[in-house]
Design an enzyme around this catalytic site. Structure first.
Site, mmCIF file in Angstrom:
data_model
loop_
_atom_site.group_PDB
_atom_site.id
_atom_site.type_symbol
_atom_site.label_atom_id
_atom_site.label_comp_id
_atom_site.label_asym_id
_atom_site.label_seq_id
_atom_site.Cartn_x
_atom_site.Cartn_y
_atom_site.Cartn_z
ATOM 1 N N SER A 26 35.304 -7.199 -10.039
ATOM 2 C CA SER A 26 34.795 -6.185 -9.209
ATOM 3 C C SER A 26 34.334 -6.769 -7.825
ATOM 4 C CB SER A 26 33.970 -5.356 -10.035
ATOM 5 O OG SER A 26 33.441 -4.250 -9.196
ATOM 6 N N ASN A 27 33.249 -6.146 -7.185
ATOM 7 C CA ASN A 27 32.669 -6.495 -5.952
ATOM 8 C C ASN A 27 31.415 -6.066 -6.067
ATOM 9 O OD1 ASN A 27 32.710 -3.900 -4.440
ATOM 10 N ND2 ASN A 27 34.939 -4.019 -4.929
ATOM 11 N N HIS A 28 30.737 -6.230 -5.052
ATOM 12 C CA HIS A 28 29.182 -6.026 -4.848
ATOM 13 C C HIS A 28 28.796 -4.754 -4.212
ATOM 14 C CE1 HIS A 28 27.659 -9.992 -6.174
ATOM 15 N NE2 HIS A 28 28.388 -10.666 -5.261
ATOM 16 N N SER A 29 29.842 -3.909 -3.940
ATOM 17 C CA SER A 29 29.390 -2.570 -3.538
ATOM 18 C C SER A 29 28.492 -1.844 -4.639
ATOM 19 C CB SER A 29 30.633 -1.629 -3.267
ATOM 20 O OG SER A 29 30.442 -0.453 -2.847
ATOM 21 N N ALA A 93 34.812 0.536 -1.853
ATOM 22 C CA ALA A 93 35.207 -0.965 -1.598
ATOM 23 C C ALA A 93 36.247 -1.271 -2.711
ATOM 24 C CB ALA A 93 34.026 -1.912 -1.957
#
Ligand code: CTP
Length: 218
Positions: A26-29, A93
């Site tokens: 995943s990502n930091h959004s 994102a």
């Protein structure tokens, strides 16, 4: 209200790409920017479908929230609604890659390194751009270098009407905080730089631009 009767899709937050039943990429959004836009659109009278990855945020008043996990789920949720919509704001994102194989069982560790093969996901904004007709389409670009050049390239490739650029070089811009510093580039190449401000204020600017667009295209 200028936006009453308009139906707008907003994507927000990160996507989650499963590796096995307990792990994911995943990502930091955080989803804050997309939620602020969805709330602002609803306040100005639009009907809003907020297609959201996993976040910790409350659903903005007056929006219909559609929870999704992966890029593929988000693609389906958006494309199902897009034919009925007057436009979309692609703030999520979205993962560009997802594991090529998802294990049904928890992957056990072994000696040595491990490789996870990734395959490309579908580009939701680009697909919406391909079939957009008379709808408005707004995208985002988060860049670290060659910001305007990269953002303009994305605007053209995805057939967007506006692209909202965040530079990770600007203090106070980007994912986690409550502030943002945006630059909006339109399809004619006009560049508008805005000051560092709250995400709510930045959302209001973006929605102002959308209202202007609708006023011109009616
Ligand atoms: N986007 C999307 N679907 C994807 C990937 C991106 O809808 N599968 C949208 C985002 O919501 C955003 C814009 O496209 O509006 C971002 O463009 P993209 O080219 O994906 O930017 P990056 O992820 O930063 O990719 P890169 O810089 O590697 O080209």
């Amino acid at each position: 209200m200028l936006l009453s009767g308009k139906y707008i899709i907003v994507t927000a937050g990160p996507t989650i790409e499963p590796i096995d039943p307990v792990r994911f990429l995943s990502n930091h959004s955080t989803g804050k920017m997309g939620y602020a836009i969805a709330g602002e659109l609803a306040r100005r009278g639009a009907r809003v479908a907020l297609v959201s990855g996993r976040t910790n945020l409350d659903t903005p008043a007056g929006t219909e929230r559609v929870d999704v996990l992966s890029a593929e789920d988000m693609y389906r949720a958006v494309m199902e609604r897009f034919p009925q919509a007057d436009g979309a704001v692609m703030c999520a994102a979205v993962a560009d890659y997802t594991p090529a194989e998802v294990s049904d069982t928890k992957i056990k560790k072994q000696d040595g390194d491990m490789v996870i093969r990734l395959k490309r996901t579908r580009d939701i904004a680009a697909e919406a751009g391909r079939v957009k007709g008379r709808r408005i389409l707004v995208g985002f670009a988060l860049e670290t270098d060659h910001e305007r050049e990269n953002a303009l390239g994305k605007l053209q490739r995805k057939n967007l009407d506006f692209i909202v650029l965040n530079s990770l070089r600007d203090a106070g811009a980007g994912f986690a905080g409550d502030t943002n510093k945006i630059t909006v580039i339109d399809a004619a190449g006009k560049v508008s730089e805005y000051p560092l401000e709250t995400k709510a204020a930045a959302a209001a600017r973006i929605v102002d631009r959308m209202e202007e667009w609708f006023a011109l295209h009616e």
